[in-house]
Design an enzyme around this catalytic site. Structure first.
Site, PDB file in Angstrom:
ATOM      1  N   GLU A  76      -7.044  19.367  24.835  1.00  0.00           N
ATOM      2  CA  GLU A  76      -8.248  20.221  24.890  1.00  0.00           C
ATOM      3  C   GLU A  76      -9.678  19.490  24.851  1.00  0.00           C
ATOM      4  O   GLU A  76     -10.525  19.780  25.485  1.00  0.00           O
ATOM      5  CB  GLU A  76      -8.112  21.113  23.688  1.00  0.00           C
ATOM      6  CG  GLU A  76      -7.139  22.167  23.300  1.00  0.00           C
ATOM      7  CD  GLU A  76      -5.794  21.111  22.890  1.00  0.00           C
ATOM      8  OE1 GLU A  76      -5.591  20.140  22.929  1.00  0.00           O
ATOM      9  OE2 GLU A  76      -5.244  21.796  22.186  1.00  0.00           O
ATOM     10  N   THR A 116      34.978   6.394  35.176  1.00  0.00           N
ATOM     11  CA  THR A 116      33.907   5.414  34.927  1.00  0.00           C
ATOM     12  C   THR A 116      34.026   3.822  35.294  1.00  0.00           C
ATOM     13  O   THR A 116      32.908   3.015  35.758  1.00  0.00           O
ATOM     14  CB  THR A 116      33.101   5.436  33.561  1.00  0.00           C
ATOM     15  OG1 THR A 116      34.203   5.088  32.768  1.00  0.00           O
ATOM     16  CG2 THR A 116      32.923   6.988  33.257  1.00  0.00           C
ATOM     17  N   SER A 165      33.872  -2.991  36.412  1.00  0.00           N
ATOM     18  CA  SER A 165      33.331  -1.846  36.551  1.00  0.00           C
ATOM     19  C   SER A 165      31.896  -2.413  37.281  1.00  0.00           C
ATOM     20  O   SER A 165      31.717  -3.457  37.410  1.00  0.00           O
ATOM     21  CB  SER A 165      32.574  -1.061  35.491  1.00  0.00           C
ATOM     22  OG  SER A 165      31.645  -1.912  34.822  1.00  0.00           O
ATOM     23  N   ARG A 200      12.410  -1.011  34.343  1.00  0.00           N
ATOM     24  CA  ARG A 200      12.031  -1.793  35.232  1.00  0.00           C
ATOM     25  C   ARG A 200      11.100  -1.133  36.290  1.00  0.00           C
ATOM     26  O   ARG A 200      11.599  -0.244  37.087  1.00  0.00           O
ATOM     27  CB  ARG A 200      13.317  -2.432  36.445  1.00  0.00           C
ATOM     28  CG  ARG A 200      14.067  -3.386  35.139  1.00  0.00           C
ATOM     29  CD  ARG A 200      15.495  -3.937  36.079  1.00  0.00           C
ATOM     30  NE  ARG A 200      16.409  -2.955  36.445  1.00  0.00           N
ATOM     31  CZ  ARG A 200      17.442  -2.401  35.566  1.00  0.00           C
ATOM     32  NH1 ARG A 200      17.574  -2.787  34.262  1.00  0.00           N
ATOM     33  NH2 ARG A 200      18.303  -1.566  35.793  1.00  0.00           N
ATOM     34  N   GLY A 225      29.422   3.689  26.861  1.00  0.00           N
ATOM     35  CA  GLY A 225      30.705   3.767  27.329  1.00  0.00           C
ATOM     36  C   GLY A 225      31.437   5.261  26.866  1.00  0.00           C
ATOM     37  O   GLY A 225      30.809   5.701  26.020  1.00  0.00           O
ATOM     38  N   ARG A 265      33.549   5.671  24.595  1.00  0.00           N
ATOM     39  CA  ARG A 265      33.847   5.858  23.160  1.00  0.00           C
ATOM     40  C   ARG A 265      32.463   6.118  22.525  1.00  0.00           C
ATOM     41  O   ARG A 265      32.515   7.366  21.709  1.00  0.00           O
ATOM     42  CB  ARG A 265      34.240   4.405  22.750  1.00  0.00           C
ATOM     43  CG  ARG A 265      35.642   4.200  22.819  1.00  0.00           C
ATOM     44  CD  ARG A 265      36.288   3.294  21.636  1.00  0.00           C
ATOM     45  NE  ARG A 265      35.198   2.057  21.411  1.00  0.00           N
ATOM     46  CZ  ARG A 265      35.584   0.995  20.368  1.00  0.00           C
ATOM     47  NH1 ARG A 265      36.549   1.391  19.333  1.00  0.00           N
ATOM     48  NH2 ARG A 265      34.877   0.089  19.952  1.00  0.00           N
ATOM     49  N   ALA A 271      29.749   7.614  23.928  1.00  0.00           N
ATOM     50  CA  ALA A 271      29.281   8.774  24.408  1.00  0.00           C
ATOM     51  C   ALA A 271      30.317   9.825  24.034  1.00  0.00           C
ATOM     52  O   ALA A 271      30.031  11.103  23.720  1.00  0.00           O
ATOM     53  CB  ALA A 271      29.275   8.671  25.982  1.00  0.00           C
TER      54      ALA A 271
END
Lengths: 377, 377
Positions: free
Chosen positions: B60, B169, B176, B215, B307, B309, B311
């Site tokens: 505002e 995953t 990975s 980044r 990972g 576990r 999540a």
């Protein structure tokens, strides 16, 4: 715009219409290809036609009949080179010559070795102007199965899978049920209907009492299309290397079927469904050989609806042309069954796919993905 | 159209513009909400503003400054009820009164208990016409985190996952690597940038040397937005119940961080990162309590990048507001690691999600899915 460029635009326009007509044969033409035809004279469409069912007139014949005398001096647009051989119907090239058309535009040459350029040649010899290659990409998509069979001696193999958002198909115990909703089930019915063969394995038939029939009320098509579909249901093929499925299974009671097996056919099957003996290791049917046998019988498109083992085997052996994966908005959890039985140790062995489409289907989503051959990755 | 209907259309039009302005604060306003403001006089926009960073002027104030004397008798559109309390800046309600605006339209009331209707009340008492509820749905979406914190004392929790088309995953061995492409990675950078907190677990930091920083060169934003983002990076939070991650891990070298743990902080951590002791069973941090602590510190949005576990633990405990799942076109196979560690025995226990969006991101796809609370299934 130059006259040539104008002609190219008009050619594409009429060919697009011919492709639209060809699609009306989506569910019914096999083993024949889907073909549409438009006859144009003085900038007016004077005749249209499409191939409906094998054994019945080809697209060109329907269109020429509709055009009548107006076909003389006209241009015919056909989505596939007119045939030059006597099959169940006389050659269309001759019909076009007899009708007096002045020009024939084909979307693509017919890869059928019985035609393969001879149709266009026959027309040219009769003094008709010919062109080929208009909207060829679209025309090829229309007949992926027919082309695969003609060019490689194998049917186009589409694998249908239904999974949760975490990539699972059933609980560890085997407990499973429709995980996708009615719109997805209806889409699967249409996939079955368009296939020449719906193929499954003993696991699925034993575990789920699967019948894999096409059900008119779930197709979601209009009455005319539904009637056409139901007039030629796909052949149901059961891969059962060891003949584990008993003859009183609902699968066999639901209509004609073909059993692919490694076993010498037992007595109990004597009055049962047709059996095809396909050699293989360890009581497992050699799937590539089975597909070649099916192609030899005129099968253009195979829909695989099977469990992780059989679908996994097709995938591992590089026999899949397209995956259609229906995704339901739920998690079945980390102990649930995998999408495909396909253990891989290293990232470098992970097969790549091109996801070509993701679209909402009711409350679920459908992913279409095409394997990328390892050489081209 | 009646005069009233016309007014409603105009109100929505200017509020849409105010929402657009508010979105410019997407990466920077927290712990404050994102707010935009438009001042309109005689059908002309005479001032615009948006909140950029906490401690700096509210939307505002920017808009009133731009409007100057033209604010007198004008209408102010604000995406959130103007504040009535003295925070780090004086109350905006007073500024609007002093500027002499005739009408204030808010998209929604401020759920902040320090405001909660008192801003609009203050305006009404000064004889200003007030309205609230214009494009409220859009305004709520803009500040999901702020609203969740104000209304439930918890931050909005978004779980980012990257998986193969078969829901995996990483390989079984733990092997990975980036399975998604640069466009997806850039989208993840923007998810980090918009969060107040990026949260991960010891498994991820130990296995992948994850740093979870933002980044600048991967954000894909213009120079001005990038500079704003980099001026207030999200707080990185490590859940490490047993303090397994050594202080020389790249995670700690990459900037300030907060460690949530169950352990009394060991000597080695004395000169290390800030630690928050959150009691829990079995050396596992109580995640709900951790989230409440973070909300109490003003954290609106938490991005969980962890990972299976951790999540999985957030998911199992019903603490997730949104999943963003990036899907790569490949199969990692049936022995690869699951999306979430969440074993379920029965179909009836399978959590339902509403897939709200699937969109191509480079060669990959992003699925946004919102858990449906069991009670409403």
């Amino acid at each position: 715009m130059t006259v040539l460029a104008q002609q190219a635009v008009l050619d594409a326009h009429y060919m697009a219409r011919a492709l639209e007509l060809a699609r009306r044969g989506h569910y019914t033409t096999h083993p024949n290809p889907r073909v549409g035809c438009v006859i144009v004279r003085d900038g007016q469409i004077v005749g249209e036609g499409w191939h409906i069912r094998a054994g019945e007139p080809h697209a060109e014949v329907h269109a020429l009949r509709a055009a009548g005398e107006l076909a003389r001096g006209a241009t015919a647009y056909v989505t596939l080179e007119p045939c030059s051989h006597h099959g169940r119907t006389p050659p269309c090239a001759d019909a076009l010559v007899n009708a007096g058309v002045a020009r024939v535009v084909a979307a693509m040459q017919d890869p059928n070795p019985e035609v393969a350029g001879r149709g266009l040649q026959r027309l040219a010899q009769a003094g008709i102007a010919t062109d080929s290659g208009v909207l060829e990409g679209e025309a090829r998509l229309l007949n992926q199965g027919f082309l695969k069979r003609m060019e490689h001696g194998l049917p186009f193999v589409r694998v249908k899978l239904a999974m949760s958002l975490d990539g699972r198909t059933a609980m560890e115990s085997g407990e499973s049920q429709w995980i996708t909703g009615p719109a997805a089930r209806s889409a699967v019915q249409r996939l079955r209907a368009q296939a020449s063969v719906v193929l499954t394995g003993a696991d699925t038939v034993l575990a789920d009492n699967a019948r894999l029939t096409v059900r008119a009320d779930e197709l979601g098509l209009d009455a005319e299309q539904t009637a056409l579909v139901m007039s030629r249901p796909p052949l149901r093929v059961l891969v059962d290397g060891r003949l584990r499925v008993p003859l009183d299974a609902p699968f066999f009671k639901a209509g004609p079927a073909l059993v692919a097996t490694c076993m010498a056919v037992e007595e109990q099957y004597a009055n049962g469904p047709e059996c095809m003996i396909v050699a293989g290791d360890d009581g497992q049917v050699d799937l590539r050989r089975l597909l070649m046998e099916l192609a030899a019988r005129g099968v253009n498109e195979v829909l695989v609806e099977a469990g992780p083992r059989l679908a996994g085997a097709f995938s591992r052996q590089g026999l899949v042309d397209e995956f259609q994966i229906f995704i339901a908005g739920k998690f079945l959890g980390s102990s649930a069954r995998p999408l495909l039985d396909w253990p891989l140790a290293h990232m470098k062995d992970a097969p790549e796919l091109k996801i070509t489409e993701i679209r909402a289907v009711g409350d679920d989503w459908r992913v279409i993905a095409v394997p990328i051959p390892p050489a081209s990755v």
